[in-house]
Scaffold this motif. Structure first.
Motif, PDB file in Angstrom:
ATOM      1  N   LEU A  55      32.049  41.332  42.108  1.00  0.00           N
ATOM      2  CA  LEU A  55      33.021  41.679  41.841  1.00  0.00           C
ATOM      3  C   LEU A  55      33.705  42.150  40.490  1.00  0.00           C
ATOM      4  O   LEU A  55      32.775  41.715  39.846  1.00  0.00           O
ATOM      5  CB  LEU A  55      34.642  41.167  42.194  1.00  0.00           C
ATOM      6  CG  LEU A  55      34.178  40.390  43.905  1.00  0.00           C
ATOM      7  CD1 LEU A  55      36.052  39.701  44.091  1.00  0.00           C
ATOM      8  CD2 LEU A  55      34.795  41.506  44.884  1.00  0.00           C
ATOM      9  N   ARG A  56      33.729  43.365  39.930  1.00  0.00           N
ATOM     10  CA  ARG A  56      33.806  43.811  39.156  1.00  0.00           C
ATOM     11  C   ARG A  56      35.670  43.349  38.494  1.00  0.00           C
ATOM     12  O   ARG A  56      36.551  44.485  39.336  1.00  0.00           O
ATOM     13  CB  ARG A  56      33.873  44.703  37.888  1.00  0.00           C
ATOM     14  CG  ARG A  56      32.177  44.828  38.322  1.00  0.00           C
ATOM     15  CD  ARG A  56      31.602  45.442  37.791  1.00  0.00           C
ATOM     16  NE  ARG A  56      29.354  45.185  38.322  1.00  0.00           N
ATOM     17  CZ  ARG A  56      28.181  46.019  39.382  1.00  0.00           C
ATOM     18  NH1 ARG A  56      28.817  46.930  39.548  1.00  0.00           N
ATOM     19  NH2 ARG A  56      27.413  46.007  38.549  1.00  0.00           N
ATOM     20  N   GLY A  57      35.780  43.104  37.664  1.00  0.00           N
ATOM     21  CA  GLY A  57      36.864  43.519  36.922  1.00  0.00           C
ATOM     22  C   GLY A  57      38.432  44.957  35.924  1.00  0.00           C
ATOM     23  O   GLY A  57      37.033  45.532  35.881  1.00  0.00           O
ATOM     24  N   GLY A  89      31.043  36.390  32.725  1.00  0.00           N
ATOM     25  CA  GLY A  89      30.656  37.781  31.689  1.00  0.00           C
ATOM     26  C   GLY A  89      32.567  38.607  32.197  1.00  0.00           C
ATOM     27  O   GLY A  89      32.437  39.891  32.513  1.00  0.00           O
ATOM     28  N   GLY A  90      32.970  37.532  33.263  1.00  0.00           N
ATOM     29  CA  GLY A  90      34.549  38.647  33.747  1.00  0.00           C
ATOM     30  C   GLY A  90      33.812  38.919  35.224  1.00  0.00           C
ATOM     31  O   GLY A  90      34.740  39.338  35.660  1.00  0.00           O
ATOM     32  N   ARG A  91      33.015  38.935  35.506  1.00  0.00           N
ATOM     33  CA  ARG A  91      32.422  39.067  37.097  1.00  0.00           C
ATOM     34  C   ARG A  91      32.409  37.842  38.238  1.00  0.00           C
ATOM     35  O   ARG A  91      32.995  36.994  37.477  1.00  0.00           O
ATOM     36  CB  ARG A  91      30.851  39.496  36.870  1.00  0.00           C
ATOM     37  CG  ARG A  91      31.000  40.766  35.898  1.00  0.00           C
ATOM     38  CD  ARG A  91      29.360  41.358  36.224  1.00  0.00           C
ATOM     39  NE  ARG A  91      29.136  40.530  36.072  1.00  0.00           N
ATOM     40  CZ  ARG A  91      27.792  39.933  36.030  1.00  0.00           C
ATOM     41  NH1 ARG A  91      27.016  40.269  37.240  1.00  0.00           N
ATOM     42  NH2 ARG A  91      26.745  38.879  35.478  1.00  0.00           N
ATOM     43  N   LEU A  92      32.733  38.190  39.456  1.00  0.00           N
ATOM     44  CA  LEU A  92      33.165  36.714  40.281  1.00  0.00           C
ATOM     45  C   LEU A  92      32.153  37.880  41.564  1.00  0.00           C
ATOM     46  O   LEU A  92      31.500  38.753  41.576  1.00  0.00           O
ATOM     47  CB  LEU A  92      34.509  36.743  40.355  1.00  0.00           C
ATOM     48  CG  LEU A  92      35.398  37.072  39.932  1.00  0.00           C
ATOM     49  CD1 LEU A  92      36.488  37.189  40.604  1.00  0.00           C
ATOM     50  CD2 LEU A  92      35.539  34.777  39.525  1.00  0.00           C
ATOM     51  N   GLY A 111      39.923  29.851  37.579  1.00  0.00           N
ATOM     52  CA  GLY A 111      39.389  29.324  35.843  1.00  0.00           C
ATOM     53  C   GLY A 111      38.069  29.985  36.102  1.00  0.00           C
ATOM     54  O   GLY A 111      37.744  30.910  36.329  1.00  0.00           O
ATOM     55  N   TYR A 112      36.920  28.305  36.397  1.00  0.00           N
ATOM     56  CA  TYR A 112      35.629  29.038  36.193  1.00  0.00           C
ATOM     57  C   TYR A 112      34.463  28.099  37.108  1.00  0.00           C
ATOM     58  O   TYR A 112      34.076  27.805  36.931  1.00  0.00           O
ATOM     59  CB  TYR A 112      35.328  28.443  34.658  1.00  0.00           C
ATOM     60  CG  TYR A 112      35.581  28.835  33.511  1.00  0.00           C
ATOM     61  CD1 TYR A 112      35.364  30.465  33.660  1.00  0.00           C
ATOM     62  CD2 TYR A 112      36.812  28.806  32.557  1.00  0.00           C
ATOM     63  CE1 TYR A 112      35.541  31.496  31.892  1.00  0.00           C
ATOM     64  CE2 TYR A 112      37.379  29.319  31.813  1.00  0.00           C
ATOM     65  CZ  TYR A 112      36.512  31.061  31.176  1.00  0.00           C
ATOM     66  OH  TYR A 112      37.088  31.313  30.467  1.00  0.00           O
ATOM     67  N   SER A 154      34.847  32.128  50.456  1.00  0.00           N
ATOM     68  CA  SER A 154      34.897  32.158  48.891  1.00  0.00           C
ATOM     69  C   SER A 154      34.305  32.780  47.344  1.00  0.00           C
ATOM     70  O   SER A 154      34.094  34.112  48.479  1.00  0.00           O
ATOM     71  CB  SER A 154      33.293  30.539  48.692  1.00  0.00           C
ATOM     72  OG  SER A 154      34.016  30.438  49.521  1.00  0.00           O
ATOM     73  N   ILE A 155      34.890  32.281  46.751  1.00  0.00           N
ATOM     74  CA  ILE A 155      35.153  33.245  45.233  1.00  0.00           C
ATOM     75  C   ILE A 155      34.545  32.558  44.771  1.00  0.00           C
ATOM     76  O   ILE A 155      35.171  31.034  44.185  1.00  0.00           O
ATOM     77  CB  ILE A 155      36.469  33.816  44.962  1.00  0.00           C
ATOM     78  CG1 ILE A 155      36.249  35.193  44.378  1.00  0.00           C
ATOM     79  CG2 ILE A 155      37.725  33.401  45.314  1.00  0.00           C
ATOM     80  CD1 ILE A 155      37.225  35.712  43.898  1.00  0.00           C
TER      81      ILE A 155
END
Length: 82
Positions: A80-82, A51-54, A15-16, A45-46
Motif C-alpha cells: 500500500l502506498r500513501g 518509507g511510509g509504505r504498508l 504505529g510501526y 493483517s496490515i
C-alpha cells in the motif's frame, strides 16, 4: 480511515508494528475489530514496510478481502502506498 457504515471517519493509529484485522469475537484475536458479518474472525493483517509504505495480507479464504474494489485471494499480500 473507515469508509463504510459505522466506520465512516474512524481512524486507527497503526504505529510501526503489524496488526490483525477481523470480526469481533469472544476470543479477542484481533488488534482492530470490526463488528460486521461480512468480515471473517481473522480477515486480514496490515503492517509497515518503511518509507511510509504498508503491506496488506488477505488472511481470509472464506470472506472477500477488498483493496480499492479489487478482491484479494487468501494469502495474497499487496503493498500500500500513501
Amino acid at each position: 480511515e473507515g469508509c463504510n457504515g459505522a466506520y465512516v471517519g474512524k481512524t486507527w493509529n497503526l504505529g510501526y508494528q503489524s496488526h490483525r484485522i477481523g470480526r469481533r469475537g469472544s476470543a479477542r484475536l484481533n488488534d482492530i475489530e470490526l463488528n460486521d458479518p461480512t468480515v471473517s474472525r481473522v480477515h486480514a493483517s496490515i503492517g509497515p514496510l518503511g518509507g511510509g509504505r504498508l503491506w496488506l495480507l488477505a488472511e481470509s479464504t472464506s470472506s472477500t478481502v477488498l483493496l480499492n474494489a479489487e478482491s484479494l485471494a487468501g494469502g495474497e499480500r499487496r503493498e500500500l502506498r500513501g
